[in-house]
Motif scaffolding. Structure first.
Motif, PDB file in Angstrom:
ATOM      1  N   THR A 164      48.623 113.184  38.066  1.00 42.35           N
ATOM      2  CA  THR A 164      48.745 112.806  36.685  1.00 42.35           C
ATOM      3  C   THR A 164      50.337 112.511  36.307  1.00 42.35           C
ATOM      4  O   THR A 164      50.444 111.510  35.682  1.00 42.35           O
ATOM      5  CB  THR A 164      48.226 113.935  35.786  1.00 42.35           C
ATOM      6  OG1 THR A 164      46.796 114.048  36.037  1.00 42.35           O
ATOM      7  CG2 THR A 164      48.534 113.681  34.302  1.00 42.35           C
ATOM      8  N   LEU A 165      51.120 113.324  36.963  1.00 46.71           N
ATOM      9  CA  LEU A 165      52.834 113.081  36.765  1.00 46.71           C
ATOM     10  C   LEU A 165      52.982 111.475  37.274  1.00 46.71           C
ATOM     11  O   LEU A 165      53.808 110.925  36.784  1.00 46.71           O
ATOM     12  CB  LEU A 165      53.504 114.218  37.377  1.00 46.71           C
ATOM     13  CG  LEU A 165      53.397 115.425  36.544  1.00 46.71           C
ATOM     14  CD1 LEU A 165      54.286 116.620  37.400  1.00 46.71           C
ATOM     15  CD2 LEU A 165      53.995 115.317  35.105  1.00 46.71           C
ATOM     16  N   THR A 166      52.571 111.403  38.464  1.00 47.10           N
ATOM     17  CA  THR A 166      52.880 110.069  39.211  1.00 47.10           C
ATOM     18  C   THR A 166      52.305 109.080  38.073  1.00 47.10           C
ATOM     19  O   THR A 166      52.844 107.934  38.005  1.00 47.10           O
ATOM     20  CB  THR A 166      52.165 110.171  40.701  1.00 47.10           C
ATOM     21  OG1 THR A 166      52.324 111.290  41.340  1.00 47.10           O
ATOM     22  CG2 THR A 166      52.478 108.737  41.255  1.00 47.10           C
ATOM     23  N   TRP A 167      51.039 109.241  37.724  1.00 45.17           N
ATOM     24  CA  TRP A 167      50.372 108.158  36.834  1.00 45.17           C
ATOM     25  C   TRP A 167      51.418 107.944  35.722  1.00 45.17           C
ATOM     26  O   TRP A 167      51.636 106.809  35.187  1.00 45.17           O
ATOM     27  CB  TRP A 167      49.099 108.752  36.321  1.00 45.17           C
ATOM     28  CG  TRP A 167      48.224 108.092  35.588  1.00 45.17           C
ATOM     29  CD1 TRP A 167      47.900 108.463  34.196  1.00 45.17           C
ATOM     30  CD2 TRP A 167      47.524 106.924  35.847  1.00 45.17           C
ATOM     31  NE1 TRP A 167      47.172 107.496  33.682  1.00 45.17           N
ATOM     32  CE2 TRP A 167      46.860 106.616  34.444  1.00 45.17           C
ATOM     33  CE3 TRP A 167      47.277 106.087  37.012  1.00 45.17           C
ATOM     34  CZ2 TRP A 167      46.030 105.505  34.537  1.00 45.17           C
ATOM     35  CZ3 TRP A 167      46.519 105.102  36.749  1.00 45.17           C
ATOM     36  CH2 TRP A 167      45.715 104.679  35.790  1.00 45.17           C
ATOM     37  N   ASP A 168      51.762 109.145  34.988  1.00 48.24           N
ATOM     38  CA  ASP A 168      52.588 108.977  33.833  1.00 48.24           C
ATOM     39  C   ASP A 168      53.788 108.131  34.202  1.00 48.24           C
ATOM     40  O   ASP A 168      54.127 107.297  33.300  1.00 48.24           O
ATOM     41  CB  ASP A 168      53.040 110.287  33.431  1.00 48.24           C
ATOM     42  CG  ASP A 168      51.918 111.269  32.680  1.00 48.24           C
ATOM     43  OD1 ASP A 168      50.885 110.669  32.446  1.00 48.24           O
ATOM     44  OD2 ASP A 168      52.064 112.420  32.745  1.00 48.24           O
ATOM     45  N   LEU A 169      54.448 108.507  35.417  1.00 52.84           N
ATOM     46  CA  LEU A 169      55.495 107.529  35.747  1.00 52.84           C
ATOM     47  C   LEU A 169      55.263 106.059  35.915  1.00 52.84           C
ATOM     48  O   LEU A 169      55.886 105.203  35.284  1.00 52.84           O
ATOM     49  CB  LEU A 169      56.126 108.036  37.123  1.00 52.84           C
ATOM     50  CG  LEU A 169      57.155 107.301  37.906  1.00 52.84           C
ATOM     51  CD1 LEU A 169      58.743 107.412  37.166  1.00 52.84           C
ATOM     52  CD2 LEU A 169      57.124 107.231  39.416  1.00 52.84           C
ATOM     53  N   LEU A 170      54.132 105.667  36.431  1.00 52.35           N
ATOM     54  CA  LEU A 170      53.677 104.244  36.589  1.00 52.35           C
ATOM     55  C   LEU A 170      53.470 103.837  35.148  1.00 52.35           C
ATOM     56  O   LEU A 170      53.899 102.731  34.715  1.00 52.35           O
ATOM     57  CB  LEU A 170      52.343 104.302  37.155  1.00 52.35           C
ATOM     58  CG  LEU A 170      52.536 104.729  38.794  1.00 52.35           C
ATOM     59  CD1 LEU A 170      51.249 104.500  39.523  1.00 52.35           C
ATOM     60  CD2 LEU A 170      53.486 103.933  39.510  1.00 52.35           C
ATOM     61  N   LYS A 171      52.894 104.739  34.292  1.00 54.35           N
ATOM     62  CA  LYS A 171      52.775 103.903  32.903  1.00 54.35           C
ATOM     63  C   LYS A 171      54.245 103.656  32.204  1.00 54.35           C
ATOM     64  O   LYS A 171      54.168 102.801  31.447  1.00 54.35           O
ATOM     65  CB  LYS A 171      51.719 104.881  32.033  1.00 54.35           C
ATOM     66  CG  LYS A 171      50.419 105.005  32.464  1.00 54.35           C
ATOM     67  CD  LYS A 171      49.762 103.853  31.998  1.00 54.35           C
ATOM     68  CE  LYS A 171      48.367 103.532  33.018  1.00 54.35           C
ATOM     69  NZ  LYS A 171      47.915 102.103  32.809  1.00 54.35           N
ATOM     70  N   GLN A 172      54.964 104.859  32.507  1.00 54.56           N
ATOM     71  CA  GLN A 172      56.302 104.412  31.943  1.00 54.56           C
ATOM     72  C   GLN A 172      57.007 103.315  32.777  1.00 54.56           C
ATOM     73  O   GLN A 172      57.792 102.548  31.620  1.00 54.56           O
ATOM     74  CB  GLN A 172      57.259 105.619  32.260  1.00 54.56           C
ATOM     75  CG  GLN A 172      58.047 106.389  31.192  1.00 54.56           C
ATOM     76  CD  GLN A 172      58.532 107.423  31.857  1.00 54.56           C
ATOM     77  OE1 GLN A 172      59.264 107.723  33.000  1.00 54.56           O
ATOM     78  NE2 GLN A 172      58.418 108.743  31.502  1.00 54.56           N
ATOM     79  N   GLN A 173      57.115 103.179  33.852  1.00 52.68           N
ATOM     80  CA  GLN A 173      57.489 101.833  34.117  1.00 52.68           C
ATOM     81  C   GLN A 173      56.979 100.682  33.929  1.00 52.68           C
ATOM     82  O   GLN A 173      57.691  99.718  33.736  1.00 52.68           O
ATOM     83  CB  GLN A 173      57.357 102.020  36.050  1.00 52.68           C
ATOM     84  CG  GLN A 173      57.700 103.151  36.658  1.00 52.68           C
ATOM     85  CD  GLN A 173      58.848 102.921  37.149  1.00 52.68           C
ATOM     86  OE1 GLN A 173      60.131 103.420  36.505  1.00 52.68           O
ATOM     87  NE2 GLN A 173      59.243 102.336  38.529  1.00 52.68           N
ATOM     88  N   GLN A 174      55.649 100.842  33.655  1.00 53.84           N
ATOM     89  CA  GLN A 174      54.961  99.571  32.980  1.00 53.84           C
ATOM     90  C   GLN A 174      55.344  99.136  31.728  1.00 53.84           C
ATOM     91  O   GLN A 174      55.473  97.997  31.484  1.00 53.84           O
ATOM     92  CB  GLN A 174      53.385  99.865  33.162  1.00 53.84           C
ATOM     93  CG  GLN A 174      52.453  98.708  33.235  1.00 53.84           C
ATOM     94  CD  GLN A 174      51.250  98.997  33.600  1.00 53.84           C
ATOM     95  OE1 GLN A 174      50.689 100.184  33.282  1.00 53.84           O
ATOM     96  NE2 GLN A 174      50.477  98.107  34.268  1.00 53.84           N
ATOM     97  N   SER A 175      55.645 100.243  30.858  1.00 54.00           N
ATOM     98  CA  SER A 175      56.048  99.863  29.390  1.00 54.00           C
ATOM     99  C   SER A 175      57.265  99.188  29.467  1.00 54.00           C
ATOM    100  O   SER A 175      57.830  98.783  28.283  1.00 54.00           O
ATOM    101  CB  SER A 175      55.794 101.302  28.836  1.00 54.00           C
ATOM    102  OG  SER A 175      56.915 102.167  29.072  1.00 54.00           O
ATOM    103  N   HIS A 176      58.347  99.427  30.481  1.00 52.89           N
ATOM    104  CA  HIS A 176      59.439  98.925  30.276  1.00 52.89           C
ATOM    105  C   HIS A 176      59.499  97.548  30.641  1.00 52.89           C
ATOM    106  O   HIS A 176      60.328  96.926  30.753  1.00 52.89           O
ATOM    107  CB  HIS A 176      60.530  99.721  31.149  1.00 52.89           C
ATOM    108  CG  HIS A 176      60.681 100.874  31.228  1.00 52.89           C
ATOM    109  ND1 HIS A 176      61.359 101.740  31.872  1.00 52.89           N
ATOM    110  CD2 HIS A 176      60.708 101.880  29.814  1.00 52.89           C
ATOM    111  CE1 HIS A 176      61.492 103.038  31.356  1.00 52.89           C
ATOM    112  NE2 HIS A 176      61.096 102.989  29.944  1.00 52.89           N
ATOM    113  N   ASP A 177      58.412  97.080  31.342  1.00 52.00           N
ATOM    114  CA  ASP A 177      58.326  95.612  31.797  1.00 52.00           C
ATOM    115  C   ASP A 177      57.121  94.896  31.253  1.00 52.00           C
ATOM    116  O   ASP A 177      56.438  94.282  31.708  1.00 52.00           O
ATOM    117  CB  ASP A 177      57.949  95.938  33.271  1.00 52.00           C
ATOM    118  CG  ASP A 177      58.177  94.794  34.195  1.00 52.00           C
ATOM    119  OD1 ASP A 177      58.820  93.946  33.565  1.00 52.00           O
ATOM    120  OD2 ASP A 177      58.061  94.755  35.274  1.00 52.00           O
TER     121      ASP A 177
END
Ligand SMILES: Nc1ncnc2c1ncn2[C@@H]1O[C@H](COP(=O)(O)OP(=O)(O)OP(=O)(O)O)[C@@H](O)[C@H]1O
Ligand SMILES: NC(=O)c1ccc[n+]([C@@H]2O[C@H](COP(=O)(O)O)[C@@H](O)[C@H]2O)c1
Length: 336
Positions: A164-177
């Protein structure tokens, strides 16, 4: 795919440059280790927008970005770990390779706390992970696939929480882009594990209660659509699980196979196998026998000289790790 690893040894110039980079990354990671940030921290990635590199999204025949996660102690990494990470994406067909690869190390282990004396230090593990990531990049490129690799650290020990923490990181990266194709892509994690790890994930003793375990399963498999790709492991390479121990008669391999079947057919696991969220994988039988424990023993063995160690390491560890393990004297000093 695992065989292509044999043919991609780095040149000595590449190796020196990778070792210097790995040392710098490890230094930075160790000095940030005591900061109070939680979650997954990437310390190296092929591109700053990992995993949403333009090449990974455009090469995908679907809009899903499938990422293989190798969660390991990296103490040290073996050819079996490399084979797991580079295994074909059996739950993301018809793709021939994952769109991205993540090497993940937990600073807290579920059973061993923060580690045993004589283990590799955090810096040494980050160095080894970075060198392995560079090998993965070379192998992917040599096979005609885009290289899209990251090295991450996390402070949680259990896989559902880490995922879930990895998933959160991906969502965060996605929202920057927001403006690229990445914004529309949907990432999917595939945890590539050996059978002993799959077995432990489904032991209730690791969770506060059965309802909490079920809630975490649902979050992992249903909400985040994550999978387990599980390699059969030669029973000589890991301590027996209780599942193997209960099986009577036959040789160790047959017992292990029955133990695997039993887990896959069990109440908590079978529904996810049926859904296609857990898949079994066979790796090369020689690699299936490998363990980090065996490699540490070889390095500590004073009856084997440096050339002998180097020779054996070539078959046991990712290409860039051979010289690293010899030169760093990891596992050999401090009387352990
Ligand atoms: N030979 C192997 N075949 C299949 N899976 C493996 C093999 N070796 C390790 N794995 C899997 O790789 C993941 C990381 O393993 P880990 O870092 O604990 O290595 P290990 O070799 O089991 O370590 P150690 O010997 O120190 O206990 C786990 O999911 C483990 O099951
Ligand atoms: N219930 C769980 O999620 C659980 C329990 C024990 C180990 N594990 C995993 O197994 C991996 C290998 O662990 P060991 O280094 O203890 O062999 C760890 O990285 C850890 O994530 C998961």
């Amino acid at each position: 795919m695992a065989d292509s690893a044999s043919s991609i040894s780095p040149s000595s110039k590449e190796l020196r440059s990778d070792m210097t980079m790995a040392t710098n990354i490890a230094r930075a990671a160790a000095s940030a280790a005591n900061s109070n940030t939680s979650g997954v921290r990437l310390v190296y990635s092929t591109s700053s927008t990992w995993p949403f590199s333009p090449s990974s999204s455009s090469s995908s025949s679907t809009n899903t970005i499938d990422i293989a996660v190798l969660d390991s102690s990296f103490n040290p990494p073996s050819r079996a770990h490399l084979a797991l990470l580079l295994s074909p994406p059996i739950l993301a067909r018809p793709k021939r390779t994952y769109d991205g690869h993540l090497l993940l190390f937990s600073t807290q282990n579920a059973d061993k706390g923060s580690g045993k004396p004589g283990d590799a230090s955090l810096s040494q593990r980050v160095e080894m992970m970075t060198l392995m990531a560079k090998d993965v990049e070379r192998i992917q490129s040599a096979s005609g696939y885009p290289a899209n690799v990251a090295v991450g650290l996390v402070d949680k020990p259990l896989i559902f929480a880490k995922s879930t923490l990895t998933w959160d990181l991906l969502k965060q990266q996605q929202s920057h882009d927001q403006h690229s194709r990445a914004a529309a892509a949907s990432p999917r994690l595939h945890w590539v594990v050996g059978f002993d790890t799959l077995y432990r994930v489904f032991q209730l003793k690791y969770y506060a209660s059965a309802p909490e375990f079920e809630q975490q399963c649902s979050q992992f498999f249903e909400k985040e659509r994550t999978t387990f790709v599980c390699a059969r492991r030669d029973p000589s390479s890991y301590p027996q699980t209780a599942a193997d121990g209960e099986e009577q008669g036959g040789d160790a391999k047959e017992k292990a196979r029955r133990g695997e079947d039993k887990l896959l057919e069990s109440e908590y696991v079978a529904p996810w196998v049926r859904e296609g969220s857990i898949g079994m994988l066979d790796i090369d039988p020689e690699q299936a026998k490998m363990s980090s424990t065996r490699i540490r023993s070889l390095l500590k063995d004073e009856s084997v000289g440096e050339d002998g160690k180097r020779e054996q390491l070539r078959g046991l560890v990712p290409p860039s790790l051979v010289e690293y393990l010899i030169e760093s004297r990891v596992y050999r000093d401090d009387g352990v």
